[in-house]
Design a protein around this motif. Structure first.
Motif, PDB file in Angstrom:
ATOM      1  N   ARG A  93      -0.303   9.078   8.707  1.00 46.77           N
ATOM      2  CA  ARG A  93       0.812   9.306   7.799  1.00 46.77           C
ATOM      3  C   ARG A  93       1.069  10.797   7.577  1.00 46.77           C
ATOM      4  N   SER A  94       2.338  11.153   7.446  1.00 47.76           N
ATOM      5  CA  SER A  94       2.746  12.497   7.033  1.00 47.76           C
ATOM      6  C   SER A  94       3.981  12.342   6.158  1.00 47.76           C
ATOM      7  N   HIS A  95       3.859  11.508   5.130  1.00 45.76           N
ATOM      8  CA  HIS A  95       4.987  11.142   4.297  1.00 45.76           C
ATOM      9  C   HIS A  95       5.017  11.965   3.010  1.00 45.76           C
ATOM     10  N   THR A  96       6.063  11.777   2.228  1.00 38.40           N
ATOM     11  CA  THR A  96       6.204  12.475   0.960  1.00 38.40           C
ATOM     12  C   THR A  96       5.299  11.846  -0.098  1.00 38.40           C
ATOM     13  N   VAL A  97       5.159  12.547  -1.226  1.00 40.10           N
ATOM     14  CA  VAL A  97       4.375  12.021  -2.331  1.00 40.10           C
ATOM     15  C   VAL A  97       4.944  10.684  -2.800  1.00 40.10           C
ATOM     16  N   ALA A  98       6.273  10.606  -2.884  1.00 40.56           N
ATOM     17  CA  ALA A  98       6.918   9.358  -3.316  1.00 40.56           C
ATOM     18  C   ALA A  98       6.602   8.217  -2.365  1.00 40.56           C
ATOM     19  N   ASP A  99       6.603   8.495  -1.053  1.00 43.46           N
ATOM     20  CA  ASP A  99       6.278   7.457  -0.065  1.00 43.46           C
ATOM     21  C   ASP A  99       4.837   6.991  -0.216  1.00 43.46           C
ATOM     22  N   ASN A 100       3.923   7.932  -0.449  1.00 41.41           N
ATOM     23  CA  ASN A 100       2.512   7.574  -0.605  1.00 41.41           C
ATOM     24  C   ASN A 100       2.277   6.767  -1.880  1.00 41.41           C
ATOM     25  N   LEU A 101       2.972   7.107  -2.948  1.00 44.67           N
ATOM     26  CA  LEU A 101       2.852   6.349  -4.194  1.00 44.67           C
ATOM     27  C   LEU A 101       3.413   4.944  -4.028  1.00 44.67           C
ATOM     28  N   THR A 102       4.521   4.830  -3.314  1.00 42.26           N
ATOM     29  CA  THR A 102       5.117   3.512  -3.074  1.00 42.26           C
ATOM     30  C   THR A 102       4.184   2.642  -2.240  1.00 42.26           C
ATOM     31  N   ALA A 103       3.600   3.233  -1.196  1.00 39.46           N
ATOM     32  CA  ALA A 103       2.670   2.489  -0.344  1.00 39.46           C
ATOM     33  C   ALA A 103       1.432   2.060  -1.132  1.00 39.46           C
ATOM     34  N   ALA A 104       0.922   2.955  -1.984  1.00 45.49           N
ATOM     35  CA  ALA A 104      -0.257   2.623  -2.788  1.00 45.49           C
ATOM     36  C   ALA A 104       0.044   1.481  -3.753  1.00 45.49           C
ATOM     37  N   LEU A 105       1.226   1.491  -4.345  1.00 46.15           N
ATOM     38  CA  LEU A 105       1.607   0.404  -5.254  1.00 46.15           C
ATOM     39  C   LEU A 105       1.720  -0.919  -4.495  1.00 46.15           C
ATOM     40  N   LYS A 106       2.246  -0.851  -3.286  1.00 44.99           N
ATOM     41  CA  LYS A 106       2.428  -2.043  -2.456  1.00 44.99           C
ATOM     42  C   LYS A 106       1.097  -2.687  -2.074  1.00 44.99           C
ATOM     43  N   PHE A 107       0.060  -1.863  -1.870  1.00 46.12           N
ATOM     44  CA  PHE A 107      -1.227  -2.369  -1.406  1.00 46.12           C
ATOM     45  C   PHE A 107      -2.304  -2.345  -2.486  1.00 46.12           C
ATOM     46  N   LEU A 108      -1.919  -2.066  -3.729  1.00 43.99           N
ATOM     47  CA  LEU A 108      -2.911  -1.936  -4.797  1.00 43.99           C
ATOM     48  C   LEU A 108      -3.688  -3.231  -5.017  1.00 43.99           C
ATOM     49  N   LEU A 109      -3.008  -4.357  -5.041  1.00 45.86           N
ATOM     50  CA  LEU A 109      -3.685  -5.634  -5.283  1.00 45.86           C
ATOM     51  C   LEU A 109      -4.699  -5.928  -4.179  1.00 45.86           C
ATOM     52  N   ILE A 110      -4.335  -5.663  -2.934  1.00 47.65           N
ATOM     53  CA  ILE A 110      -5.253  -5.872  -1.815  1.00 47.65           C
ATOM     54  C   ILE A 110      -6.472  -4.957  -1.954  1.00 47.65           C
ATOM     55  N   TYR A 111      -6.230  -3.731  -2.370  1.00 45.01           N
ATOM     56  CA  TYR A 111      -7.308  -2.769  -2.583  1.00 45.01           C
ATOM     57  C   TYR A 111      -8.269  -3.250  -3.668  1.00 45.01           C
ATOM     58  N   LEU A 112      -7.713  -3.760  -4.764  1.00 44.18           N
ATOM     59  CA  LEU A 112      -8.548  -4.252  -5.860  1.00 44.18           C
ATOM     60  C   LEU A 112      -9.354  -5.478  -5.433  1.00 44.18           C
ATOM     61  N   LEU A 113      -8.731  -6.366  -4.651  1.00 47.11           N
ATOM     62  CA  LEU A 113      -9.440  -7.547  -4.166  1.00 47.11           C
ATOM     63  C   LEU A 113     -10.578  -7.159  -3.215  1.00 47.11           C
ATOM     64  N   ALA A 114     -10.299  -6.192  -2.344  1.00 44.65           N
ATOM     65  CA  ALA A 114     -11.338  -5.723  -1.420  1.00 44.65           C
ATOM     66  C   ALA A 114     -12.490  -5.081  -2.185  1.00 44.65           C
ATOM     67  N   ASN A 115     -12.173  -4.317  -3.239  1.00 41.80           N
ATOM     68  CA  ASN A 115     -13.224  -3.717  -4.066  1.00 41.80           C
ATOM     69  C   ASN A 115     -14.041  -4.775  -4.786  1.00 41.80           C
ATOM     70  N   LEU A 116     -13.370  -5.827  -5.235  1.00 42.00           N
ATOM     71  CA  LEU A 116     -14.081  -6.927  -5.904  1.00 42.00           C
ATOM     72  C   LEU A 116     -15.047  -7.598  -4.946  1.00 42.00           C
ATOM     73  N   LEU A 117     -14.587  -7.864  -3.732  1.00 43.17           N
ATOM     74  CA  LEU A 117     -15.450  -8.492  -2.728  1.00 43.17           C
ATOM     75  C   LEU A 117     -16.627  -7.591  -2.376  1.00 43.17           C
ATOM     76  N   SER A 118     -16.356  -6.303  -2.196  1.00 41.18           N
ATOM     77  CA  SER A 118     -17.448  -5.385  -1.862  1.00 41.18           C
ATOM     78  C   SER A 118     -18.429  -5.274  -3.022  1.00 41.18           C
ATOM     79  N   GLY A 119     -17.920  -5.332  -4.262  1.00 32.43           N
ATOM     80  CA  GLY A 119     -18.800  -5.301  -5.423  1.00 32.43           C
ATOM     81  C   GLY A 119     -19.735  -6.498  -5.469  1.00 32.43           C
ATOM     82  N   LEU A 120     -19.215  -7.664  -5.083  1.00 26.73           N
ATOM     83  CA  LEU A 120     -20.047  -8.866  -5.056  1.00 26.73           C
ATOM     84  C   LEU A 120     -21.150  -8.756  -4.000  1.00 26.73           C
ATOM     85  N   ILE A 121     -20.889  -7.994  -2.959  1.00 29.08           N
ATOM     86  CA  ILE A 121     -21.897  -7.784  -1.920  1.00 29.08           C
ATOM     87  C   ILE A 121     -22.915  -6.720  -2.351  1.00 29.08           C
TER      88      ILE A 121
END
Length: 246
Positions: A93-121
């Motif tokens: 990626r070489s996107h703007t700050v706004a693009d990175n924030l939008t992408a992070a918001l789009k994938f935030l739930l997946i990130y939280l779920l992955a962290n939950l799974l890794s925490g259980l491990i």
């Protein structure tokens, strides 16, 4: 591929230099500001040092109950900011700050779920003399970078890819990150202590918590940026990917 500590460190510093405008902007709003506000307005539990385990549990339960909303909100905002920083650092990626924030918001739930799974491990490993948990954590530490670089939507696949990339490097990653965390903790404690002393002297011993909290939040944010860049650099080294910005 064996991890080269010096190459990883140099790569981390190069990543921060190449993307400094983006990471400073994101970190300022989503890491520094929540940390400062939390420290300023949420009173930490007061301990005398004489509490037994039951008393400690009761004190912290009361603390979490009284501040649940603030704790949840600050952690959610900071998790979002941390993920946005990884989106700014990854090779693809070489996107703007706004693009990175939008992408992070789009994938935030997946990130939280992955962290939950890794925490259980990781949690059972932490309960087994701590070291196994730290090792497992280092095997799964690349989850946010892989998510940002490949935009993988399957949390289980994120765990699998991190586990695969870190094969034969779990303890090497642990040692590398421990060095950064120990040095960072020492620097943070020294700066916070010096700030407390100077502010205390300047205010007649009463102190000015805003200044102390501001320095603490600033140093903590810088440390978090260095740690994130180090993890991104580990991913780049082990995956063989290179950023066009470097």
């Amino acid at each position: 591929m064996k991890l080269d500590y010096m190459q990883c460190w140099n790569g981390a510093m190069a990543l921060l230099a190449a993307h400094k405008e983006a990471v400073i902007a994101i970190a300022g709003v989503f890491l520094f500001l929540p940390t400062l506000l939390f420290a300023q307005y949420v009173t930490p539990p007061i301990l005398t040092g004489e509490e037994d385990s039951n008393a400690l549990i009761a004190i912290y339960m009361a603390y979490f109950n009284d501040n649940a909303l603030a704790i949840l909100a600050s952690n959610l905002v900071m998790s979002f900011g941390a993920l946005a920083i990884y989106f700014a650092l990854v090779p693809s990626r070489s996107h703007t700050v706004a693009d990175n924030l939008t992408a992070a918001l789009k994938f935030l739930l997946i990130y939280l779920l992955a962290n939950l799974l890794s925490g259980l491990i990781i949690l059972p490993g932490l309960m087994l003399f701590i070291l196994p948990g730290l090792y497992l954590g280092c095997r799964l530490v690349l989850i946010p970078v892989i998510l940002a670089d490949h935009q993988e939507r399957n949390p289980v696949e994120l765990l699998k890819q991190s586990w695969s990339l870190t094969r034969d490097n779990g303890f090497a990653i642990l040692f590398f990150l421990l060095i950064i965390m120990v040095v960072g903790a020492i620097v943070m404690n020294v700066l916070e202590a010096l700030t407390g002393i100077l502010v205390g002297l300047a205010t007649g011993g009463e102190g000015w918590m805003l200044i102390v909290n501001l320095v603490s939040a600033l140093v903590g944010t810088i440390f978090q940026l260095i740690l994130s860049a180090a993890i991104a650099s580990i991913y780049i080294e082990l995956s063989g990917r290179r950023s066009a910005a470097l």
